[in-house]
Design a protein around this motif. Structure first.
Motif, PDB file in Angstrom:
ATOM      1  N   ILE A 136       0.864  -1.174   0.000  1.00 33.29           N
ATOM      2  CA  ILE A 136       0.000   0.000   0.000  1.00 33.29           C
ATOM      3  C   ILE A 136       0.906   1.231   0.000  1.00 33.29           C
ATOM      4  O   ILE A 136       1.877   1.270   0.736  1.00 33.29           O
ATOM      5  CB  ILE A 136      -0.848   0.029   1.290  1.00 33.29           C
ATOM      6  N   ASN A 137       0.559   2.223  -0.795  1.00 32.90           N
ATOM      7  CA  ASN A 137       1.321   3.468  -0.748  1.00 32.90           C
ATOM      8  C   ASN A 137       1.096   4.096   0.631  1.00 32.90           C
ATOM      9  O   ASN A 137      -0.034   4.373   1.032  1.00 32.90           O
ATOM     10  CB  ASN A 137       0.839   4.404  -1.861  1.00 32.90           C
ATOM     11  N   ILE A 138       2.175   4.307   1.326  1.00 37.49           N
ATOM     12  CA  ILE A 138       2.093   4.756   2.723  1.00 37.49           C
ATOM     13  C   ILE A 138       1.276   6.053   2.865  1.00 37.49           C
ATOM     14  O   ILE A 138       0.557   6.251   3.838  1.00 37.49           O
ATOM     15  CB  ILE A 138       3.515   4.864   3.296  1.00 37.49           C
ATOM     16  N   TYR A 192      13.966   3.566   2.297  1.00 36.09           N
ATOM     17  CA  TYR A 192      13.560   4.965   2.417  1.00 36.09           C
ATOM     18  C   TYR A 192      12.068   5.235   2.149  1.00 36.09           C
ATOM     19  O   TYR A 192      11.466   6.085   2.833  1.00 36.09           O
ATOM     20  CB  TYR A 192      14.453   5.845   1.521  1.00 36.09           C
ATOM     21  N   PRO A 193      11.437   4.540   1.171  1.00 40.01           N
ATOM     22  CA  PRO A 193      10.011   4.848   0.944  1.00 40.01           C
ATOM     23  C   PRO A 193       9.133   4.675   2.192  1.00 40.01           C
ATOM     24  O   PRO A 193       8.021   5.169   2.246  1.00 40.01           O
ATOM     25  CB  PRO A 193       9.601   3.854  -0.155  1.00 40.01           C
ATOM     26  N   HIS A 194       9.636   3.957   3.195  1.00 39.79           N
ATOM     27  CA  HIS A 194       8.860   3.762   4.429  1.00 39.79           C
ATOM     28  C   HIS A 194       9.066   4.898   5.442  1.00 39.79           C
ATOM     29  O   HIS A 194       8.356   4.971   6.435  1.00 39.79           O
ATOM     30  CB  HIS A 194       9.272   2.444   5.108  1.00 39.79           C
ATOM     31  N   GLN A 195      10.074   5.728   5.200  1.00 45.05           N
ATOM     32  CA  GLN A 195      10.434   6.725   6.229  1.00 45.05           C
ATOM     33  C   GLN A 195       9.383   7.827   6.372  1.00 45.05           C
ATOM     34  O   GLN A 195       8.946   8.426   5.394  1.00 45.05           O
ATOM     35  CB  GLN A 195      11.776   7.374   5.906  1.00 45.05           C
ATOM     36  N   ILE A 196       9.024   8.077   7.625  1.00 50.29           N
ATOM     37  CA  ILE A 196       8.039   9.110   7.932  1.00 50.29           C
ATOM     38  C   ILE A 196       8.734  10.218   8.715  1.00 50.29           C
ATOM     39  O   ILE A 196       9.492   9.946   9.639  1.00 50.29           O
ATOM     40  CB  ILE A 196       6.878   8.492   8.730  1.00 50.29           C
ATOM     41  N   GLY A 197       8.462  11.439   8.329  1.00 52.18           N
ATOM     42  CA  GLY A 197       9.045  12.556   9.061  1.00 52.18           C
ATOM     43  C   GLY A 197       9.520  13.656   8.140  1.00 52.18           C
ATOM     44  O   GLY A 197       9.267  13.631   6.939  1.00 52.18           O
ATOM     45  N   ALA A 243       4.111   1.932  12.471  1.00 51.40           N
ATOM     46  CA  ALA A 243       5.486   2.367  12.225  1.00 51.40           C
ATOM     47  C   ALA A 243       6.406   1.881  13.332  1.00 51.40           C
ATOM     48  O   ALA A 243       6.045   1.889  14.509  1.00 51.40           O
ATOM     49  CB  ALA A 243       5.540   3.891  12.138  1.00 51.40           C
ATOM     50  N   GLY A 244       7.593   1.456  12.939  1.00 50.10           N
ATOM     51  CA  GLY A 244       8.554   0.944  13.909  1.00 50.10           C
ATOM     52  C   GLY A 244       9.776   1.831  14.009  1.00 50.10           C
ATOM     53  O   GLY A 244      10.172   2.483  13.036  1.00 50.10           O
ATOM     54  N   GLY A 245      10.379   1.845  15.203  1.00 57.15           N
ATOM     55  CA  GLY A 245      11.579   2.651  15.430  1.00 57.15           C
ATOM     56  C   GLY A 245      12.731   1.803  15.938  1.00 57.15           C
ATOM     57  O   GLY A 245      12.665   0.562  15.938  1.00 57.15           O
ATOM     58  N   ARG A 286      13.531   7.479  10.839  1.00 57.62           N
ATOM     59  CA  ARG A 286      14.755   7.645  10.038  1.00 57.62           C
ATOM     60  C   ARG A 286      15.897   6.786  10.568  1.00 57.62           C
ATOM     61  O   ARG A 286      16.702   6.259   9.810  1.00 57.62           O
ATOM     62  CB  ARG A 286      15.164   9.118  10.048  1.00 57.62           C
ATOM     63  N   ASP A 287      15.910   6.626  11.875  1.00 54.04           N
ATOM     64  CA  ASP A 287      16.971   5.823  12.479  1.00 54.04           C
ATOM     65  C   ASP A 287      16.971   4.415  11.884  1.00 54.04           C
ATOM     66  O   ASP A 287      18.025   3.855  11.555  1.00 54.04           O
ATOM     67  CB  ASP A 287      16.738   5.781  13.997  1.00 54.04           C
TER      68      ASP A 287
END
Ligand SMILES: Cc1cc2nc3c(=O)[nH]c(=O)nc-3n(C[C@H](O)[C@H](O)[C@H](O)COP(=O)(O)OP(=O)(O)OC[C@H]3O[C@@H](n4cnc5c(N)ncnc54)[C@H](O)[C@@H]3O)c2cc1C
Length: 334
Positions: free
Chosen positions: A205-207, A254-259, A215-217, A244-245
């Motif tokens: 799915i497009n985030i 990267y396509p998963h990165q939120i922020g 979301a995981g950190g 991002r970490d």
């Protein structure tokens, strides 16, 4: 003429609805400048309904370049075609979405035009006295909002954060002009060659379109533990996000990165797991309707913006949550 232009994104035979968000922004600017609003759409097999939709959503004019050589997005060819349009019509302002296409194409064009470009704006406005475009974006790690002007060169260019405004509503009665353009072979000469399109299968799915994001950190500890995040997202029919970490460590792409330096999302439900809630992460998800945070540190910043907080070890909580949802689904099925 001080025309305002927006880039309508047409890809794989479809118009990206982000184009209507840009028209909303563009309408406001064109009204303040008392000028017309135009959309540029380039690609192959562009449907008349799509052009009409751009008009209904606010475009007074639509510049269309429809050519089989524009079927696939290639920065060099797309830029050449757009540069030809810019040279011919000289708009005052040109905006695009800060999507992969916008972020690739606009800097290339700005360099060729020797003009300024502000990336990833969250606010656009017109300065009353000078009629300059005011381009506002988060800066210095998201701690301040910087307003930038390009007073000496044209067009004034900006990319706009997707989902930072609503799409403009359609007006069925609105009429507009459609200008079809064609270019000779020279416009399509490129040093690069299109080989094939490879879809990122890891993201179903497009985030940015997802209604639910898990979301995981860094708290997950290692890449393999993302299995828990993926399982939970899958059960809820949602998409997987990451801090991002996590992306810097190579646990997720990267396509998963939120922020701030990733994507901005605004889902109905955002579940943040093992994410501390740094200001740069929050900048990309704080408009989510409901936020649930799971973190072992009761002082974690993420709890300050959460509707529901669970303090504890994610390795205990996630398996329990997954089990309960499975039970619930099984009961629902019987
Ligand atoms: C210019 C700039 C741009 C940036 N852009 C972004 C961006 O786009 N997106 C982004 O995310 N960051 C961005 N950052 C980085 C940001 O400042 C943070 O470093 C990052 O968000 C931290 O990621 P994290 O929350 O995963 O890790 P951490 O801050 O290390 O947090 C990990 C959390 O996990 C918790 N935890 C640990 N173990 C467990 C456990 N077993 N169970 C439960 N909880 C646990 C900890 O209590 C902690 O709160 C940017 C920074 C800069 C300077």
């Amino acid at each position: 003429m001080k025309e305002v232009w927006t880039l309508a994104e047409f890809r794989h035979g479809k118009l990206n609805p982000i184009s209507f968000e840009l028209l909303n922004r563009g309408k406001n600017l064109a009204q303040k400048l008392n000028t017309s609003l135009a959309s540029v759409v380039i690609g192959y097999n562009i449907k008349k309904e799509d052009i009409d939709e751009l008009i209904k959503r606010g475009a007074d004019k639509v510049y269309v370049v429809d050519d089989i050589r524009l079927e696939n997005f290639m920065v060099e060819t797309y830029a050449k075609v757009i540069l030809k349009l810019l040279d011919e019509y000289n708009p005052d302002i040109f905006i695009a979405a800060a999507t992969t296409i916008g972020r690739t194409l606009m800097p290339y064009i700005a360099v060729k035009k020797q003009t300024g470009l502000t990336a990833d704006c969250t606010v656009l406005d017109i300065e009353e006295e000078t009629e300059n475009l005011l381009q506002t974006r988060p800066a210095i790690g998201g701690n301040i909002l910087a307003t930038i002007k390009t007073p000496n060169t044209k067009p004034q260019m900006a990319t706009v954060r997707p989902h930072s405004t609503k799409p403009s509503p359609p007006d069925k009665t609105k009429k507009g002009e459609v200008i079809y353009k064609q270019f000779d072979n020279e416009a399509f000469n490129a040093k690069t060659k299109y080989i094939k399109f490879v879809k990122d299968e890891s993201q179903q799915i497009n985030i940015q379109d997802a209604k639910i994001i898990v979301a995981g950190g860094r708290g997950l500890g290692k890449a393999e533990n993302f299995k828990l995040i993926e399982e939970l997202a899958d059960l809820l029919g949602g998409a997987v996000g990451a801090s991002r970490d996590v992306v810097d460590r190579g646990w997720k792409t990267y396509p998963h990165q939120i922020g701030l330096s990733g994507k901005t999302v605004s889902p109905a439900l955002y579940i943040a797991v093992g994410i501390s809630g740094a200001i740069q992460h929050i900048a990309g998800m704080q408009t989510s309707e409901n936020i649930i945070a799971i973190n072992k540190d009761p002082e974690a910043q993420i709890f300050k913006i959460s509707n529901l907080g669970i303090v504890g070890d994610l390795h205990e909580i996630l398996p329990l949550l997954i089990e309960r949802i499975k039970e619930y689904k099984k009961k629902g099925a019987n």
